[in-house]
Scaffold this motif. Structure first.
Motif, PDB file in Angstrom:
ATOM      1  N   TYR A  19    -126.915  81.038  -9.232  1.00 58.41           N
ATOM      2  CA  TYR A  19    -126.703  81.166 -10.671  1.00 58.41           C
ATOM      3  C   TYR A  19    -127.058  82.575 -11.115  1.00 58.41           C
ATOM      4  N   ARG A  20    -126.142  83.193 -11.885  1.00 55.02           N
ATOM      5  CA  ARG A  20    -126.382  84.522 -12.442  1.00 55.02           C
ATOM      6  C   ARG A  20    -126.082  84.470 -13.930  1.00 55.02           C
ATOM      7  N   GLU A  21    -127.042  84.867 -14.715  1.00 61.82           N
ATOM      8  CA  GLU A  21    -126.912  84.754 -16.164  1.00 61.82           C
ATOM      9  C   GLU A  21    -125.760  85.606 -16.693  1.00 61.82           C
ATOM     10  N   ASP A  22    -125.544  86.789 -16.132  1.00 64.52           N
ATOM     11  CA  ASP A  22    -124.471  87.653 -16.633  1.00 64.52           C
ATOM     12  C   ASP A  22    -123.097  87.041 -16.376  1.00 64.52           C
ATOM     13  N   VAL A  23    -122.937  86.422 -15.214  1.00 61.39           N
ATOM     14  CA  VAL A  23    -121.668  85.751 -14.913  1.00 61.39           C
ATOM     15  C   VAL A  23    -121.460  84.575 -15.861  1.00 61.39           C
ATOM     16  N   TRP A  24    -122.510  83.805 -16.076  1.00 64.61           N
ATOM     17  CA  TRP A  24    -122.380  82.652 -16.958  1.00 64.61           C
ATOM     18  C   TRP A  24    -122.017  83.081 -18.381  1.00 64.61           C
ATOM     19  N   ARG A  25    -122.646  84.129 -18.886  1.00 68.11           N
ATOM     20  CA  ARG A  25    -122.361  84.569 -20.257  1.00 68.11           C
ATOM     21  C   ARG A  25    -120.901  84.969 -20.408  1.00 68.11           C
ATOM     22  N   GLN A  26    -120.382  85.678 -19.428  1.00 71.28           N
ATOM     23  CA  GLN A  26    -118.981  86.096 -19.497  1.00 71.28           C
ATOM     24  C   GLN A  26    -118.052  84.894 -19.455  1.00 71.28           C
ATOM     25  N   LEU A  27    -118.358  83.937 -18.575  1.00 66.41           N
ATOM     26  CA  LEU A  27    -117.537  82.736 -18.481  1.00 66.41           C
ATOM     27  C   LEU A  27    -117.651  81.906 -19.756  1.00 66.41           C
ATOM     28  N   CYS A  28    -118.856  81.820 -20.298  1.00 67.39           N
ATOM     29  CA  CYS A  28    -119.114  80.993 -21.482  1.00 67.39           C
ATOM     30  C   CYS A  28    -118.326  81.484 -22.687  1.00 67.39           C
ATOM     31  N   GLU A  29    -118.118  82.777 -22.783  1.00 70.61           N
ATOM     32  CA  GLU A  29    -117.373  83.323 -23.913  1.00 70.61           C
ATOM     33  C   GLU A  29    -115.938  82.807 -23.969  1.00 70.61           C
ATOM     34  N   GLY A  30    -115.413  82.356 -22.841  1.00 68.48           N
ATOM     35  CA  GLY A  30    -114.036  81.861 -22.806  1.00 68.48           C
ATOM     36  C   GLY A  30    -113.923  80.349 -22.791  1.00 68.48           C
ATOM     37  N   LEU A  31    -115.013  79.627 -23.068  1.00 71.69           N
ATOM     38  CA  LEU A  31    -114.974  78.162 -23.074  1.00 71.69           C
ATOM     39  C   LEU A  31    -114.556  77.639 -24.451  1.00 71.69           C
ATOM     40  N   ARG A  32    -113.607  76.704 -24.447  1.00 70.31           N
ATOM     41  CA  ARG A  32    -113.160  76.071 -25.678  1.00 70.31           C
ATOM     42  C   ARG A  32    -112.993  74.566 -25.431  1.00 70.31           C
ATOM     43  N   PHE A  33    -113.085  73.806 -26.511  1.00 73.41           N
ATOM     44  CA  PHE A  33    -112.909  72.356 -26.383  1.00 73.41           C
ATOM     45  C   PHE A  33    -111.979  71.853 -27.473  1.00 73.41           C
ATOM     46  N   VAL A  34    -111.059  70.949 -27.081  1.00 74.82           N
ATOM     47  CA  VAL A  34    -110.141  70.322 -28.029  1.00 74.82           C
ATOM     48  C   VAL A  34    -110.324  68.816 -27.934  1.00 74.82           C
ATOM     49  N   GLN A  35    -110.635  68.192 -29.070  1.00 77.78           N
ATOM     50  CA  GLN A  35    -110.839  66.742 -29.093  1.00 77.78           C
ATOM     51  C   GLN A  35    -109.515  66.046 -29.383  1.00 77.78           C
ATOM     52  N   GLY A  36    -109.246  64.973 -28.625  1.00 78.18           N
ATOM     53  CA  GLY A  36    -108.038  64.209 -28.890  1.00 78.18           C
ATOM     54  C   GLY A  36    -107.714  63.243 -27.783  1.00 78.18           C
ATOM     55  N   THR A  37    -106.700  62.427 -28.019  1.00 80.98           N
ATOM     56  CA  THR A  37    -106.197  61.481 -27.027  1.00 80.98           C
ATOM     57  C   THR A  37    -104.790  61.906 -26.616  1.00 80.98           C
ATOM     58  N   PHE A  38    -104.297  61.294 -25.558  1.00 81.27           N
ATOM     59  CA  PHE A  38    -103.009  61.712 -25.015  1.00 81.27           C
ATOM     60  C   PHE A  38    -101.835  61.366 -25.935  1.00 81.27           C
ATOM     61  N   ASP A  39    -102.038  60.440 -26.869  1.00 85.54           N
ATOM     62  CA  ASP A  39    -100.962  60.083 -27.799  1.00 85.54           C
ATOM     63  C   ASP A  39    -101.123  60.762 -29.163  1.00 85.54           C
ATOM     64  N   ASP A  40    -102.016  61.720 -29.230  1.00 84.62           N
ATOM     65  CA  ASP A  40    -102.349  62.381 -30.499  1.00 84.62           C
ATOM     66  C   ASP A  40    -101.583  63.700 -30.614  1.00 84.62           C
ATOM     67  N   ASP A  41    -100.475  63.675 -31.372  1.00 81.63           N
ATOM     68  CA  ASP A  41     -99.666  64.885 -31.539  1.00 81.63           C
ATOM     69  C   ASP A  41    -100.489  66.034 -32.128  1.00 81.63           C
ATOM     70  N   ALA A  42    -101.329  65.713 -33.109  1.00 85.97           N
ATOM     71  CA  ALA A  42    -102.109  66.756 -33.776  1.00 85.97           C
ATOM     72  C   ALA A  42    -103.066  67.447 -32.799  1.00 85.97           C
ATOM     73  N   ALA A  43    -103.621  66.682 -31.860  1.00 86.49           N
ATOM     74  CA  ALA A  43    -104.543  67.268 -30.887  1.00 86.49           C
ATOM     75  C   ALA A  43    -103.820  68.266 -29.982  1.00 86.49           C
ATOM     76  N   PHE A  44    -102.595  67.953 -29.575  1.00 85.34           N
ATOM     77  CA  PHE A  44    -101.845  68.886 -28.735  1.00 85.34           C
ATOM     78  C   PHE A  44    -101.370  70.091 -29.526  1.00 85.34           C
ATOM     79  N   ASP A  45    -101.089  69.897 -30.809  1.00 84.09           N
ATOM     80  CA  ASP A  45    -100.777  71.053 -31.655  1.00 84.09           C
ATOM     81  C   ASP A  45    -102.009  71.953 -31.783  1.00 84.09           C
ATOM     82  N   ASP A  46    -103.180  71.327 -31.895  1.00 84.40           N
ATOM     83  CA  ASP A  46    -104.434  72.087 -31.945  1.00 84.40           C
ATOM     84  C   ASP A  46    -104.650  72.832 -30.632  1.00 84.40           C
ATOM     85  N   LEU A  47    -104.324  72.169 -29.505  1.00 79.71           N
ATOM     86  CA  LEU A  47    -104.439  72.829 -28.203  1.00 79.71           C
ATOM     87  C   LEU A  47    -103.529  74.052 -28.135  1.00 79.71           C
ATOM     88  N   ALA A  48    -102.312  73.919 -28.651  1.00 80.56           N
ATOM     89  CA  ALA A  48    -101.386  75.055 -28.651  1.00 80.56           C
ATOM     90  C   ALA A  48    -101.942  76.223 -29.457  1.00 80.56           C
TER      91      ALA A  48
END
Length: 514
Positions: free
Chosen positions: A92-121
């Motif tokens: 584990y290296r803190e500098d590597v983690w910080r760089q990777l962490c800056e690019g983490l995103r999360f989208v909440q939704g289900t597979f039948d949720d059009d709005a969630a996929f629009d949010d993903l886009a």
């Protein structure tokens, strides 16, 4: 690197003429569906960190999780962080983690949720601007096969499946690829109606293991093996994948699927194809796939189902000093289940190279030890100028490729015992990756994820290979279903049912004890 011209689309960090330099992915992101599952937590997220730690991901790489959980970006980052700290292979290296962490995103939704996929886009569009991902996105479907079609159609509807300009979009599919030939074809039609065939990456993590790739290097980079790699010298081949664990709480997936569909159709038939294939013109996707497809197209069951197959189901027994329950006592398993936890096949490769050479494949759970290996067993020498007592215990020469856990190659041959008399005994010459190389082998998923991001497909089976594999297995599983007989019970901690030993004994052979 004087005089090297870096053309459009080429990675400036890598001289394309020098294969020794690391392959570094260009600007891109990966979207993971099924991010809350064990595979993502224990394998996929740690593999991405390990790639970043080895400098093989671009600084602006982004990872997007998609799930129903009520998380924000920070919650998701904490989940990834915990996974990395617990399961990553590299320090584990803190500098590597910080760089990777800056690019983490999360989208909440289900597979039948059009709005969630629009949010993903919209999230991916923002990452293109913020992280410089350039519209290059891979979609990893670590989800049940029944949801592949819905997710692919949502990606198409939201415009995520279609790249703009020189950008690329790729989809990664985890096994199983259907449960028979018909369902595999239907699944392929769905996926390839949305993504081009060259943009579909079917993951078989065994093909990412160093030893599996070393099988090709051993065969085709050396002069000593290929001349004897045929039916003139080889007696038979055994391919084993043994597990010492049970179903580990996966009754919902495993019961009704069984060992043959779970392992033989993909892992073991791929290992057979790599063992038996002809030398490819080049080590690239087109030529490797062509040779594997040729082999799989001429594989048949070597006899009727009664004599050329065996199936079993683990019963209670002892494993590692602990008393363990049988399959029918596992939580979630139907007490009347006839699902096999052990399967063995005797196959023939009906071509000139392998005529008369049986290939024995076996896999099972709750066996004596965890091991995956390919054993090429040779015929005995036609003439031995020694007395019977000199060579009484002498067996057959063998080359054993150990895929896991102790990766390497063992060669068994006869050698004189030191002393005044001519006594010949079997000995082994052993090569182990851990001893021969100072650098540790990457995890299979590291190699495969990097290949996806690079668009390098040699280790990924296309739908033709998948369908050929089902054509081999379907007659077996259909015959088992018609018999309506329960698989033979075997005690946990042993090497499987008696019927499996009997299958080889009828040929005057026996299974290797790894």
């Amino acid at each position: 690197m004087t005089g090297v011209v870096i053309g459009p689309g080429l990675n400036p960090l890598r001289d394309p003429r020098d294969k020794r330099l690391p392959r570094i992915a260009g600007p891109c992101s990966m979207v993971m569906f099924g991010i809350t599952g064990d595979l993502a937590r224990k394998k996929l997220m740690p593999a991405i960190y390990d790639l970043a730690n080895r400098g093989l991901l671009p600084p602006g790489f982004a990872l997007v999780g998609f799930a129903r959980r009520d998380w924000d970006h920070e919650d998701f980052a904490e989940v990834v962080h915990e996974s990395v700290r617990q399961y990553a292979r590299t320090p584990y290296r803190e500098d590597v983690w910080r760089q990777l962490c800056e690019g983490l995103r999360f989208v909440q939704g289900t597979f039948d949720d059009d709005a969630a996929f629009d949010d993903l886009a919209q999230t991916l569009l923002a990452l293109d601007a913020e992280r410089g991902t350039g519209g290059n996105h891979a979609f990893y479907l670590s989800i049940p096969p029944g949801s592949f079609g819905q997710v692919c159609q949502q990606l198409q509807r939201s415009g995520l499946a279609a790249p703009q300009g020189d950008a690329w979009r790729r989809v990664v599919i985890e096994k199983p690829f259907g449960h028979d030939l018909e369902s595999a074809r239907a699944l392929n039609d769905i996926v390839e109606s949305v993504f081009a065939p060259d943009s579909v990456f079917r993951i078989d993590h065994y093909l990412g293991k160093e030893t599996v790739q070393n099988l090709l290097a051993m065969r085709f980079a050396n002069q000593m093996y290929e001349p004897i790699w045929n039916g003139n010298y080889v007696d038979h081949v055994q391919i084993t994948m043994a597990e010492d664990i049970g179903i580990s709480g996966r009754a919902g997936y495993y019961d009704g699927i069984g060992a043959a569909r779970d392992v033989i159709q993909n892992h073991l038939l791929q290992l057979l194809a790599l063992t038996a294939m002809e030398e490819p013109v080049a080590f690239d996707a087109v030529h490797l796939r062509a040779e594997k497809e040729k082999v799989l197209s001429c594989v048949r069951l070597a006899g009727d189902v009664t004599e050329a197959t065996a199936r079993g189901q683990y019963a209670a027994g002892w494993q590692g000093g602990d008393k363990v329950m049988g399959y029918l006592q596992e939580h979630g398993v139907d007490p009347g289940s006839t699902t096999e936890t052990y399967a063995a096949l005797k196959l023939a490769v009906e071509n000139r190279r392998w005529a008369g050479v049986p290939f024995y494949l076996r896999t099972g759970k709750r066996l004596a030890k965890r091991v995956t290996e390919i054993a090429v067993v040779f015929k005995k020498a036609p003439h031995l100028p020694f007395s019977a007592t000199d060579t009484e215990e002498l067996g057959k020469n063998a080359i054993v490729i150990r895929v896991q856990p102790d990766e390497g190659v063992t060669i068994r041959f006869g050698s004189k015992v030191p002393g005044p008399s001519m006594e010949v005994r079997d000995v082994t010459m052993d090569f182990g990756y851990g001893r021969a190389f100072t650098e540790s082998s990457p995890e299979a998923y590291e190699r495969l994820i990097l290949d996806v991001l690079l668009g390098d497909p040699p280790l990924f089976p296309r739908h033709e290979e998948v369908e050929l594999s089902w054509q081999i297995l379907d007659p077996v599983t259909q015959a088992w279903a018609r018999e309506k007989h329960s698989p033979q019970a075997y005690e946990s901690g042993l090497w499987g049912p008696q019927s499996s030993d009997d299958m080889l004994a009828r040929d005057g052979r026996h299974w290797r004890m790894p």
